[in-house]
Design an enzyme around this catalytic site. Structure first.
Site, short mmCIF file in Angstrom:
data_model
loop_
_atom_site.label_atom_id
_atom_site.label_comp_id
_atom_site.label_asym_id
_atom_site.label_seq_id
_atom_site.Cartn_x
_atom_site.Cartn_y
_atom_site.Cartn_z
CG HIS A 113 -12.05 -14.75 -30.24
ND1 HIS A 113 -11.06 -14.61 -31.19
CD2 HIS A 113 -12.80 -13.61 -30.27
CE1 HIS A 113 -11.20 -13.42 -31.76
NE2 HIS A 113 -12.23 -12.79 -31.23
CG HIS A 152 0.39 -18.36 -32.59
ND1 HIS A 152 1.37 -17.68 -33.29
CD2 HIS A 152 0.46 -19.64 -33.01
CE1 HIS A 152 1.99 -18.52 -34.10
NE2 HIS A 152 1.46 -19.72 -33.94
CB THR A 154 -8.93 -13.97 -36.15
OG1 THR A 154 -8.57 -14.56 -34.89
CG2 THR A 154 -10.41 -13.58 -36.14
CB THR A 155 -4.93 -17.71 -36.03
OG1 THR A 155 -5.80 -18.81 -35.73
CG2 THR A 155 -4.94 -16.73 -34.87
CG HIS A 197 -7.06 -12.40 -30.20
ND1 HIS A 197 -6.17 -12.93 -31.12
CD2 HIS A 197 -8.11 -13.25 -30.17
CE1 HIS A 197 -6.68 -14.05 -31.63
NE2 HIS A 197 -7.87 -14.27 -31.07
CD GLU A 214 -8.05 -11.40 -33.52
OE1 GLU A 214 -8.84 -12.36 -33.51
OE2 GLU A 214 -6.94 -11.43 -34.11
CG HIS A 222 -8.29 -18.03 -28.47
ND1 HIS A 222 -9.12 -18.90 -29.13
CD2 HIS A 222 -8.24 -16.90 -29.23
CE1 HIS A 222 -9.55 -18.33 -30.24
NE2 HIS A 222 -9.04 -17.11 -30.33
#
Ligand SMILES: *[C@@H]1O[C@H](CO)[C@@H](O)[C@H](O)[C@H]1NC(C)=O
Ligand SMILES: *[C@@H]1O[C@H](CO)[C@@H](O)[C@H](O)[C@H]1NC(C)=O
Length: 368
Positions: free
Chosen positions: A148, A96, A230-231, A123, A135, A121
């Site tokens: 993040h 992911h 957010t996951t 996005h 995000e 991590h």
């Protein structure tokens, strides 16, 4: 005797039913291979992970005019981010995103509790700049990517897994990433090694680096709200800090981020690029987003407003120049007039004095 055994086994069976169902439900949720679109995509997350349908979800759109200025919000302080030591960092592709695990001596101050760093991590989107990827959005506008940095509340909870389900359990820093001209050397500490973890579940050790080099310079201006992971499983346990200042990476760096990783495992025949791993913004539902700075000073101006201000300032300057010239001129003419007046006054005085002298001192010749 036999009857009793039957009763017991029935009892055991009855006891086991909920356990069994609980176990299968948990297993299916863990094993479900959620994704961002398509099968088990984000619109279906809440069917497998109930918290994803909650009322305090993340990310959100920050509407700056509706934020509330809170002067008590102090700058967040990264602790030990630059004391990375010599032990390599562990980095992996979880299908992911890319995750870099952080040493436990790194932490976060400036919040009501001390938080210990866990991981960072990213996005991103899919087609280079200006097509989204972040995000969080600000006034409806996406950035190209988002970093993040995840921490857990080490004062209230013993570890990440205990904290992540609890209110005030986590603190995440959200850093909006934009594309610019210059290469950001900080991000190369991650991007240069992503080729070693192209497939899901791959892991590599990378040289330790200064994590603070990934953050914006201004850690005093940010938005703060209560939200979620957010996951999946979308636990509503996160104190969010989204910085006002964005960081810049080059277009080449952004493309590397977007094109390097697969969401598929190495043994899978169909390779799937890992792209567009950002969740849509979620409803605020009466939550308030606080700002550590006053909306006016932090307000971004539209190009029209900038033009108006520039023209206004220019007209103002010209006006002031004209006025100053006029005043200087007037003063000069007045001064020359005045000095002439003074000169003639002086001349008059001298002459009158001389006259008076002549009058008051009678000439000796007239005296007998
Ligand atoms: C986290 O803490 C809880 C509660 O003390 C404990 O039961 C659990 O084993 C710990 N988990 C890890 C991964 O250390
Ligand atoms: C978040 O929730 C806690 C507990 O309900 C509350 O005390 C705090 O003020 C909230 N923070 C924000 C930024 O809304």
């Amino acid at each position: 005797m036999g009857r009793r055994v039957n009763m017991d086994s029935l009892g055991l069976f009855v006891l086991l039913i909920p356990t069994f169902f609980h176990w299968t439900a948990a297993a299916s949720a863990d094993e479900i291979n959620w994704s961002y679109s398509g099968f088990a995509g984000q619109s279906e997350w809440s069917a497998y992970f109930p918290d994803c349908g909650g009322t305090s979800q993340s990310p959100v759109d920050v509407i700056t005019t509706q934020t509330k200025y809170d002067p008590s919000l102090m700058p967040v302080t990264p602790l030990g981010y630059s004391q990375h030591g010599n032990r390599p960092f562990s980095m992996h592709n979880n299908g992911h995103t890319v995750i870099v695990e952080l040493p436990e001596w790194m932490g976060l101050g400036g919040l009501p509790w001390f938080f210990t760093a866990v991981q960072l991590h990213l996005h991103w989107g899919n087609e280079g700049p200006d097509v989204g990827g972040s995000e969080h959005t600000v006034n409806g506008r996406s950035s190209d990517a988002e970093l993040h940095v995840v921490h857990y509340n080490a004062e209230l909870y013993p570890n990440m897994s205990a904290a992540m389900t609890q209110r005030d359990g986590l603190a995440v820093l959200g850093i909006l990433i934009e594309t610019g001209e210059e290469t950001n050397p900080g991000f190369n500490n991650i991007l240069n090694y992503m080729s070693r973890i192209r497939h899901a579940d791959q892991k590599a050790f990378i040289p330790a680096f200064d994590v603070q080099s990934l953050l914006p310079k201004d850690l005093g201006r940010y938005y703060r709200y209560n939200g979620s992971l957010t996951t999946p499983p979308c636990y509503q346990s996160v104190i969010w800090t989204v910085f006002h200042e964005r960081v810049q990476i080059s277009k080449a760096q952004l493309l590397k981020m977007e094109m390097m990783l697969y969401s598929s495992k190495v043994q899978e025949v169909d390779r799937m690029l890992l792209q567009d791993n950002f969740r849509k913004t979620q409803p605020l539902n009466h939550r308030i987003i606080f700002a550590s700075f006053s909306a006016e000073s932090g307000r971004e101006l539209s190009s029209g407003e900038v033009t108006a201000i520039v023209i206004g300032v220019m007209c103002g300057c010209v006006g002031v120049a004209v006025i100053i010239r006029f005043i200087v001129k007037t003063i000069r003419t007045k001064e020359t007039e005045k000095s002439q007046e003074i000169k003639s006054d002086l001349a008059l005085t001298i002459t009158s004095k001389a006259e008076r002298k002549e009058e008051s001192s009678p000439s000796p010749q007239t005296e007998p």
